[in-house]
Design an enzyme around this catalytic site. Structure first.
Site, mmCIF file in Angstrom:
data_model
loop_
_atom_site.group_PDB
_atom_site.id
_atom_site.type_symbol
_atom_site.label_atom_id
_atom_site.label_comp_id
_atom_site.label_asym_id
_atom_site.label_seq_id
_atom_site.Cartn_x
_atom_site.Cartn_y
_atom_site.Cartn_z
ATOM 1 N N ASP A 84 32.465 49.862 30.570
ATOM 2 C CA ASP A 84 33.746 47.809 31.009
ATOM 3 C C ASP A 84 33.308 47.445 32.088
ATOM 4 O O ASP A 84 33.811 48.044 33.196
ATOM 5 C CB ASP A 84 34.837 49.010 31.497
ATOM 6 C CG ASP A 84 35.639 49.718 29.803
ATOM 7 O OD1 ASP A 84 34.963 50.780 29.205
ATOM 8 O OD2 ASP A 84 36.963 50.309 29.803
ATOM 9 N N LYS A 146 37.750 42.688 25.997
ATOM 10 C CA LYS A 146 38.907 43.836 26.784
ATOM 11 C C LYS A 146 39.759 42.723 27.681
ATOM 12 O O LYS A 146 39.786 41.710 28.575
ATOM 13 C CB LYS A 146 38.967 44.570 28.128
ATOM 14 C CG LYS A 146 39.415 45.688 28.261
ATOM 15 C CD LYS A 146 39.301 46.527 28.945
ATOM 16 C CE LYS A 146 40.294 47.328 30.017
ATOM 17 N NZ LYS A 146 39.411 48.512 31.339
ATOM 18 N N LYS A 175 39.810 45.912 23.551
ATOM 19 C CA LYS A 175 40.922 46.397 23.929
ATOM 20 C C LYS A 175 41.850 46.361 24.905
ATOM 21 O O LYS A 175 41.657 45.000 26.135
ATOM 22 C CB LYS A 175 39.608 46.816 24.444
ATOM 23 C CG LYS A 175 41.044 48.589 25.590
ATOM 24 C CD LYS A 175 39.432 49.392 26.727
ATOM 25 C CE LYS A 175 40.350 50.510 27.011
ATOM 26 N NZ LYS A 175 39.007 50.483 28.463
#
Length: 234
Positions: A84, A146, A175
Site C-alpha cells: 500500500d 485506496k 479499498k
C-alpha cells in the site's frame, strides 16, 4: 475483504502479535503491518492463509521515487505480499499527474507482480484531483486505489468510494480505509463498489456479522416450522 490494520506508531511487539492472532483467527484477507514488522508477521502467519501487506511512503507520501522503490524492494524481499503506497500528494495537487503516475509505475515494477494499492489521501484532494489520481494509478498498473491512510483529517466516505469506483475500470479494485469501524459502514461502502477494507475493528465487525447470520438462520428455521401443517394434515 478485510486488511486487518496494525499501523499505529505506538504498537508494541505484544500488541502486534495479538493483532496477528486476530487476523489469523478471523481469516482476514491480509494483515497490513508497519515495514519493521513484516518479518515478524510473515513468520507468525506462515501457513495461515492470511497474506502480509505493508506500507510504502507512509503516511505522508513525500519520499522520493528512489526511496519508495528501495523500500518496496526491501519489503518484498522480506516477504510482503501486498504493498500500500502513498502518492506524492503535493505533486498531484500541483496538477503533475505525470510525476505521480511515473512514481506509481516504478513501485509497481519493484513489487514484481504483487498487488499495489495506491493511497490517494482524499482528505487533501478535490474531486477532480481524486479522479486524476485514479486514472494515473490505473495507467501505472495499480491493483487498487485506496481512499486514505487513516492518519489525515478524514477517512473513507461514501461519496469518495462511489467516485473512485466510477473513475477506474472493473480491473482495478477500490479499498476503503480510515473510519471503517462498523459492519454497517463496511456494507454500505461495499454496495458503492469498495472491494477491500482497511480496519482495526475486524473482530467486532465479524462478530457482529456472525450474530446477524445466526439470527437470520434462527428466524428462517422458526418461520419454516410455523409454516408446516399439523401432523394430522400432512
Amino acid at each position: 475483504m478485510i486488511d486487518h490494520s496494525l499501523l499505529r506508531p505506538e504498537l508494541t511487539r505484544e500488541e502486534v502479535l495479538a493483532g496477528l492472532a486476530t487476523a489469523r483467527a478471523y481469516g482476514a484477507a491480509t494483515v497490513c503491518v508497519r515495514p519493521a514488522d513484516v518479518g515478524l508477521a510473515v513468520a507468525e502467519l506462515r501457513g495461515s492463509g492470511v497474506a502480509v501487506g505493508t506500507v510504502v511512503g507512509f503516511p505522508h507520501g513525500g519520499a522520493t521515487t528512489a526511496t519508495k522503490v528501495g523500500e518496496t524492494a526491501e519489503l518484498v524481499a522480506a516477504g510482503a505480499a501486498e504493498i500500500d503506497m502513498v502518492i506524492d500528494i503535493g505533486r498531484l495537487r500541483d496538477g503533475d499527474a505525470g510525476h505521480v503516475e511515473e512514481q506509481i509505475a516504478a513501485v509497481v515494477a519493484a513489487a514484481g507482480g504483487r498487488p499495489v494499492k495506491v493511497i490517494l489521501e482524499n482528505w487533501y484532494l478535490s474531486d477532480e484531483q481524486k479522479v486524476a489520481g485514479c486514472a494515473a494509478s490505473e495507467r501505472a498498473g495499480a491493483a487498487y486505489v485506496k481512499t486514505s491512510t487513516g492518519f489525515a483529517g478524514g477517512g473513507a466516505t461514501a461519496a469518495d468510494v462511489a467516485l473512485m469506483r466510477h473513475s477506474v475500470s472493473p480491473a482495478v479494485g477500490v479499498k476503503a480505509a480510515g473510519g471503517v469501524r462498523t459492519l454497517d459502514a463496511l456494507l454500505t461502502l461495499r454496495e458503492l463498489g469498495a472491494t477491500r477494507f482497511g480496519a482495526t475493528t475486524t473482530a467486532a465487525m465479524l462478530d457482529d456479522l456472525a450474530m446477524r447470520l445466526a439470527s437470520r438462520r434462527e428466524w428462517a428455521h422458526r418461520s419454516g416450522m410455523e409454516k408446516r401443517p399439523p401432523a394430522g394434515r400432512r
